[in-house]
Scaffold this motif. Sequence first.
Motif, PDB file in Angstrom:
ATOM      1  N   MET A 174       8.007 -10.396 -17.898  1.00  0.00           N
ATOM      2  CA  MET A 174       7.549 -10.739 -16.309  1.00  0.00           C
ATOM      3  C   MET A 174       6.069 -10.190 -16.160  1.00  0.00           C
ATOM      4  SD  MET A 174       9.921  -7.796 -14.857  1.00  0.00           S
ATOM      5  CE  MET A 174      11.468  -8.177 -15.885  1.00  0.00           C
ATOM      6  N   ARG A 175       5.470 -10.714 -14.867  1.00  0.00           N
ATOM      7  CA  ARG A 175       4.048 -10.297 -14.811  1.00  0.00           C
ATOM      8  C   ARG A 175       4.113  -9.121 -13.910  1.00  0.00           C
ATOM      9  NH1 ARG A 175       0.071 -12.894 -11.451  1.00  0.00           N
ATOM     10  NH2 ARG A 175      -2.020 -13.216 -12.514  1.00  0.00           N
ATOM     11  N   LEU A 176       3.707  -7.652 -14.069  1.00  0.00           N
ATOM     12  CA  LEU A 176       3.791  -6.719 -13.236  1.00  0.00           C
ATOM     13  C   LEU A 176       2.541  -5.975 -13.160  1.00  0.00           C
ATOM     14  CD1 LEU A 176       6.821  -5.146 -15.164  1.00  0.00           C
ATOM     15  CD2 LEU A 176       6.936  -6.264 -13.248  1.00  0.00           C
ATOM     16  N   PHE A 177       2.565  -5.335 -11.894  1.00  0.00           N
ATOM     17  CA  PHE A 177       1.193  -4.469 -11.719  1.00  0.00           C
ATOM     18  C   PHE A 177       1.725  -3.237 -10.918  1.00  0.00           C
ATOM     19  CE2 PHE A 177       1.298  -7.547  -8.195  1.00  0.00           C
ATOM     20  CZ  PHE A 177       0.836  -6.659  -7.110  1.00  0.00           C
ATOM     21  N   ALA A 178       1.262  -2.074 -11.326  1.00  0.00           N
ATOM     22  CA  ALA A 178       1.507  -0.907 -10.347  1.00  0.00           C
ATOM     23  C   ALA A 178       0.406  -0.851  -9.186  1.00  0.00           C
ATOM     24  CB  ALA A 178       1.260   0.306 -11.276  1.00  0.00           C
ATOM     25  N   ALA A 179       0.969  -0.327  -7.977  1.00  0.00           N
ATOM     26  CA  ALA A 179       0.084  -0.532  -6.780  1.00  0.00           C
ATOM     27  C   ALA A 179       0.782   0.808  -5.750  1.00  0.00           C
ATOM     28  CB  ALA A 179       0.400  -1.514  -6.092  1.00  0.00           C
ATOM     29  N   VAL A 180      -0.143   0.611  -4.803  1.00  0.00           N
ATOM     30  CA  VAL A 180       0.169   1.783  -3.690  1.00  0.00           C
ATOM     31  C   VAL A 180       0.181   0.767  -2.375  1.00  0.00           C
ATOM     32  CG1 VAL A 180      -0.358   3.985  -4.587  1.00  0.00           C
ATOM     33  CG2 VAL A 180      -1.736   2.696  -3.167  1.00  0.00           C
ATOM     34  N   ARG A 181       0.992   0.798  -1.424  1.00  0.00           N
ATOM     35  CA  ARG A 181       0.904  -0.136  -0.430  1.00  0.00           C
ATOM     36  C   ARG A 181       0.772   0.753   0.966  1.00  0.00           C
ATOM     37  NH1 ARG A 181       5.792  -3.733  -1.450  1.00  0.00           N
ATOM     38  NH2 ARG A 181       3.886  -4.960  -2.423  1.00  0.00           N
ATOM     39  N   PRO A 182      -0.184   0.496   2.025  1.00  0.00           N
ATOM     40  CA  PRO A 182      -0.088   1.157   3.262  1.00  0.00           C
ATOM     41  C   PRO A 182       1.121   0.887   4.143  1.00  0.00           C
ATOM     42  CG  PRO A 182      -1.869  -0.454   2.745  1.00  0.00           C
ATOM     43  CD  PRO A 182      -0.828  -0.627   1.773  1.00  0.00           C
ATOM     44  N   PRO A 183       1.509   1.748   4.975  1.00  0.00           N
ATOM     45  CA  PRO A 183       2.795   1.599   5.927  1.00  0.00           C
ATOM     46  C   PRO A 183       2.432   0.474   6.954  1.00  0.00           C
ATOM     47  CG  PRO A 183       1.559   3.560   6.280  1.00  0.00           C
ATOM     48  CD  PRO A 183       0.814   3.066   5.257  1.00  0.00           C
ATOM     49  N   ASP A 184       3.441  -0.008   7.596  1.00  0.00           N
ATOM     50  CA  ASP A 184       3.386  -1.074   8.511  1.00  0.00           C
ATOM     51  C   ASP A 184       2.489  -0.712   9.688  1.00  0.00           C
ATOM     52  OD1 ASP A 184       5.204  -2.464   6.971  1.00  0.00           O
ATOM     53  OD2 ASP A 184       6.836  -2.205   8.391  1.00  0.00           O
ATOM     54  N   ALA A 185       2.271   0.423   9.959  1.00  0.00           N
ATOM     55  CA  ALA A 185       1.407   0.904  11.200  1.00  0.00           C
ATOM     56  C   ALA A 185      -0.136   0.621  10.925  1.00  0.00           C
ATOM     57  CB  ALA A 185       1.866   2.235  11.508  1.00  0.00           C
ATOM     58  N   VAL A 186      -0.273   0.724   9.496  1.00  0.00           N
ATOM     59  CA  VAL A 186      -1.578   0.792   9.057  1.00  0.00           C
ATOM     60  C   VAL A 186      -1.888  -0.736   8.730  1.00  0.00           C
ATOM     61  CG1 VAL A 186      -2.943   1.217   7.134  1.00  0.00           C
ATOM     62  CG2 VAL A 186      -1.738   3.077   7.998  1.00  0.00           C
ATOM     63  N   THR A 187      -1.041  -1.534   8.375  1.00  0.00           N
ATOM     64  CA  THR A 187      -1.165  -3.160   7.925  1.00  0.00           C
ATOM     65  C   THR A 187      -1.362  -3.658   9.369  1.00  0.00           C
ATOM     66  OG1 THR A 187       1.180  -3.611   7.499  1.00  0.00           O
ATOM     67  CG2 THR A 187      -0.407  -2.896   5.893  1.00  0.00           C
ATOM     68  N   GLU A 188      -0.546  -3.264  10.279  1.00  0.00           N
ATOM     69  CA  GLU A 188      -0.860  -3.970  11.803  1.00  0.00           C
ATOM     70  C   GLU A 188      -2.095  -3.829  12.158  1.00  0.00           C
ATOM     71  OE1 GLU A 188       2.448  -2.454  14.174  1.00  0.00           O
ATOM     72  OE2 GLU A 188       1.353  -3.159  16.071  1.00  0.00           O
ATOM     73  N   GLU A 189      -2.853  -2.686  11.946  1.00  0.00           N
ATOM     74  CA  GLU A 189      -4.362  -2.717  12.375  1.00  0.00           C
ATOM     75  C   GLU A 189      -5.113  -3.637  11.704  1.00  0.00           C
ATOM     76  OE1 GLU A 189      -4.758   1.957  13.136  1.00  0.00           O
ATOM     77  OE2 GLU A 189      -4.697   1.642  11.144  1.00  0.00           O
ATOM     78  N   LEU A 190      -4.906  -3.572  10.403  1.00  0.00           N
ATOM     79  CA  LEU A 190      -5.757  -4.586   9.483  1.00  0.00           C
ATOM     80  C   LEU A 190      -5.433  -5.967  10.085  1.00  0.00           C
ATOM     81  CD1 LEU A 190      -7.846  -4.683   7.330  1.00  0.00           C
ATOM     82  CD2 LEU A 190      -6.012  -4.651   5.394  1.00  0.00           C
ATOM     83  N   ALA A 191      -4.054  -6.463  10.181  1.00  0.00           N
ATOM     84  CA  ALA A 191      -3.846  -7.666  10.593  1.00  0.00           C
ATOM     85  C   ALA A 191      -4.621  -8.133  11.847  1.00  0.00           C
ATOM     86  CB  ALA A 191      -2.331  -7.786  10.848  1.00  0.00           C
TER      87      ALA A 191
END
Length: 196
Positions: A1-18
């Motif tokens: 399987m194709r994998l990558f390690a990551a970090v993800r911003p929380p919803d409150a932060v992605t809301e601003e970016l959206a």
Amino acid sequence: MRLFAAVRPPDAVTEELAAAAAELKRLPGSGTLRWAARDSWHFTLAFMAEVPREALPDLTARLTRAAHRTPPFTLALRGGGHFGDRVLWAGVTGEVAALRLLAGRADAAARKAGLAMEEPRHYRPHLTLARGHGATDLRPYADALAAFAGAPWTVDELILVRSSLPKSGVPGERPRHETVGRWPLGGGARVPDAAG
Ligand code: 2AM
């Protein structure tokens, strides 16, 4: 399987970016870009490509340790940029040295688990917002993001994501991302930003 390690911003932060991304989508040519889905937004730490199933136990044990050894740290989205005419991205500020350290540890974990990783390049943390195909100049998009400054958040986990490439053959269809592992970052002393 194709994998990558990551970090993800929380919803409150992605809301601003959206909200910022919605403005970008008003710019000419935005329809030619393949916009990443908000729920898949992430900072890649290490891209592992195809991982054989038998490598998974060792990989996950090593990623667990990499996360445990790295104290939580603070980031904030800031500005943006582009890689040529291919990738439009949002940038990051804050304890970027800690993000770099975690990326190095995730890469080392994968190598020690026997995965054939790409040669280490200068790690350029970025959150991919859209991909282009050479038809649209991404500079106006990056310029429009220059003033963007998101709220800070604490990175407190490392995730492992499975990326399934589209099989439908429909042009522009996006890979499906599924979180297959998550490990809390460890406690202990914070990493000074100057630590590299
Ligand atoms: P990106 O971080 O610039 O978007 C899954 O494909 C993730 O791994 C994406 O976020 C992608 O790039 C990143 N990645 C890094 N190197 C890659 C490579 N050689 N091929 C595909 N994706 C890669």
